[in-house]
Design a protein around this motif. Structure first.
Motif, PDB file in Angstrom:
ATOM      1  N   UNK A  56      -3.300 -16.476  16.904  1.00 12.74           N
ATOM      2  CA  UNK A  56      -2.008 -16.640  17.126  1.00 12.74           C
ATOM      3  C   UNK A  56      -0.744 -16.442  16.359  1.00 12.74           C
ATOM      4  N   UNK A  57      -1.455 -17.210  15.057  1.00 11.62           N
ATOM      5  CA  UNK A  57      -0.764 -17.913  14.234  1.00 11.62           C
ATOM      6  C   UNK A  57      -0.246 -16.572  13.287  1.00 11.62           C
ATOM      7  N   UNK A  58       0.338 -16.786  12.237  1.00  5.22           N
ATOM      8  CA  UNK A  58       0.598 -15.749  11.280  1.00  5.22           C
ATOM      9  C   UNK A  58      -0.248 -15.890   9.941  1.00  5.22           C
ATOM     10  N   UNK A  59      -0.845 -15.242   8.816  1.00  7.35           N
ATOM     11  CA  UNK A  59      -1.583 -15.187   8.235  1.00  7.35           C
ATOM     12  C   UNK A  59      -0.982 -15.706   6.999  1.00  7.35           C
ATOM     13  N   UNK A  60      -1.428 -15.968   5.803  1.00  6.25           N
ATOM     14  CA  UNK A  60      -0.376 -16.546   4.599  1.00  6.25           C
ATOM     15  C   UNK A  60       0.347 -15.551   3.931  1.00  6.25           C
ATOM     16  N   UNK A  61       1.630 -15.317   3.812  1.00 11.38           N
ATOM     17  CA  UNK A  61       2.147 -14.811   3.153  1.00 11.38           C
ATOM     18  C   UNK A  61       1.755 -13.831   2.435  1.00 11.38           C
ATOM     19  N   UNK A  62       0.594 -14.672   1.046  1.00 20.85           N
ATOM     20  CA  UNK A  62       0.551 -14.110   0.108  1.00 20.85           C
ATOM     21  C   UNK A  62      -0.290 -13.188   0.101  1.00 20.85           C
ATOM     22  N   UNK A  63      -1.370 -13.614   0.788  1.00 18.78           N
ATOM     23  CA  UNK A  63      -2.581 -12.489   1.499  1.00 18.78           C
ATOM     24  C   UNK A  63      -1.706 -10.993   2.430  1.00 18.78           C
ATOM     25  N   UNK A  64      -0.714 -10.658   2.805  1.00 17.95           N
ATOM     26  CA  UNK A  64      -0.662  -9.595   3.248  1.00 17.95           C
ATOM     27  C   UNK A  64       0.498  -8.684   2.236  1.00 17.95           C
ATOM     28  N   UNK A  65       0.995  -9.882   1.514  1.00 21.54           N
ATOM     29  CA  UNK A  65       1.862  -9.103   0.261  1.00 21.54           C
ATOM     30  C   UNK A  65       0.563  -8.483  -0.536  1.00 21.54           C
ATOM     31  N   UNK A  66      -0.438  -8.658  -1.319  1.00 20.88           N
ATOM     32  CA  UNK A  66      -1.437  -8.328  -2.126  1.00 20.88           C
ATOM     33  C   UNK A  66      -2.035  -6.710  -1.035  1.00 20.88           C
ATOM     34  N   UNK A  67      -1.938  -7.118  -0.160  1.00 23.50           N
ATOM     35  CA  UNK A  67      -2.091  -5.662   0.225  1.00 23.50           C
ATOM     36  C   UNK A  67      -1.274  -4.904   0.434  1.00 23.50           C
ATOM     37  N   UNK A  68       0.246  -5.284   0.694  1.00 16.95           N
ATOM     38  CA  UNK A  68       1.120  -3.912   0.887  1.00 16.95           C
ATOM     39  C   UNK A  68       1.045  -3.953  -0.931  1.00 16.95           C
ATOM     40  N   UNK A  69       1.536  -4.696  -1.503  1.00 18.73           N
ATOM     41  CA  UNK A  69       1.565  -4.085  -3.114  1.00 18.73           C
ATOM     42  C   UNK A  69       0.419  -2.368  -3.445  1.00 18.73           C
ATOM     43  N   UNK A  70      -0.914  -2.746  -3.192  1.00 16.74           N
ATOM     44  CA  UNK A  70      -1.574  -1.991  -3.068  1.00 16.74           C
ATOM     45  C   UNK A  70      -1.370  -0.510  -2.932  1.00 16.74           C
ATOM     46  N   UNK A  71      -0.932  -0.731  -1.914  1.00 15.90           N
ATOM     47  CA  UNK A  71      -0.498   0.465  -0.851  1.00 15.90           C
ATOM     48  C   UNK A  71       0.558   1.273  -1.507  1.00 15.90           C
ATOM     49  N   UNK A  72       1.162   0.261  -1.501  1.00 17.78           N
ATOM     50  CA  UNK A  72       2.844   0.314  -3.021  1.00 17.78           C
ATOM     51  C   UNK A  72       2.544   1.785  -3.832  1.00 17.78           C
ATOM     52  N   UNK A  73       1.748   0.192  -4.617  1.00 18.80           N
ATOM     53  CA  UNK A  73       1.323   0.931  -5.931  1.00 18.80           C
ATOM     54  C   UNK A  73       0.640   2.682  -6.235  1.00 18.80           C
TER      55      UNK A  73
END
Ligand code: AMP
Length: 188
Positions: A56-73
């Motif tokens: 129920x906790x949050x995954x690390x910010x770095x993992x999700x940030x990489x994922x978001x950047x892939x889409x934004x790029x």
């Protein structure tokens, strides 16, 4: 136009994101869905993600940030993203601002679906029968709700101050909520 959609687990973010996607030709970027896909890969990162999500906790910010950047790029998603499940804490919100600037984009509207814990418990138990998500049992759902209140509510305040926030009563019927969202987006 880019949209951020907020709401505790079971608020209807996924359902409404699908509606917006179809009606306005946008792309739903659900970090939860991406992470759940990663979990099935049985890699060490997949296993790590799985244990965090099922607590129920949050995954690390770095993992999700990489994922978001892939889409934004990726140009095919430019200015047509619905951020569903991101940002979930202030660090992620600030990171999103930086990434959006880097790819010459911005957030146009932030939608918040407001729902009580009582309704959430009911919806999650219904969803568990349909989707069989391991993190949809009542105990983890309460933990996820608490994580949402603690980490995500400050992000909502952040967008409120930027005058981007629209609060929607998530207790209404799916169709009523869709209509309200549609009216808000049509005005942008
Ligand atoms: P959701 O499908 O949005 O309810 O997300 C399910 C789970 O995935 C959450 O309870 C978190 O463990 C993880 N997750 C989803 N989005 C994020 C995010 N932006 N940051 C960290 N963890 C996330």
């Amino acid at each position: 136009m880019n949209i951020v959609i907020f709401g505790p687990p079971g608020a209807g973010k996924g359902t409404q994101s699908k509606f917006i996607e179809e009606k306005f030709g946008m792309f739903q970027l659900s970090t939860g869905e991406f992470l759940r896909k990663e979990m099935t890969t049985n890699t060490s990162i997949g296993k790590k993600i799985s244990s965090v999500i099922n607590s129920g906790a949050l995954v690390s910010d770095q993992i999700v940030s990489d994922l978001i950047e892939k889409i934004l790029a990726d140009k095919k998603y430019k200015n047509r993203i619905i951020f569903d499940g991101y940002p979930r804490n202030l660090n992620q919100a600030k990171n999103l601002d930086i990434l959006l600037k880097k790819y010459q984009q911005k957030i146009d509207i932030v939608l918040k679906l407001s729902v009580s814990l009582r309704t959430i418990k009911k919806r999650i138990s219904e969803r568990r029968t349909l989707e069989k998500r391991d993190d949809d049992n009542e105990e983890i759902a309460i933990k996820r709700y608490e994580t949402y209140e603690k980490s995500t509510e400050p992000v909502i305040e952040y967008y409120k101050q930027l005058k981007l926030l629209k609060v929607i009563d998530g207790e209404k019927s799916i169709d009523q909520i869709s209509k309200e969202i549609s009216d808000i987006i049509s005005l942008i």
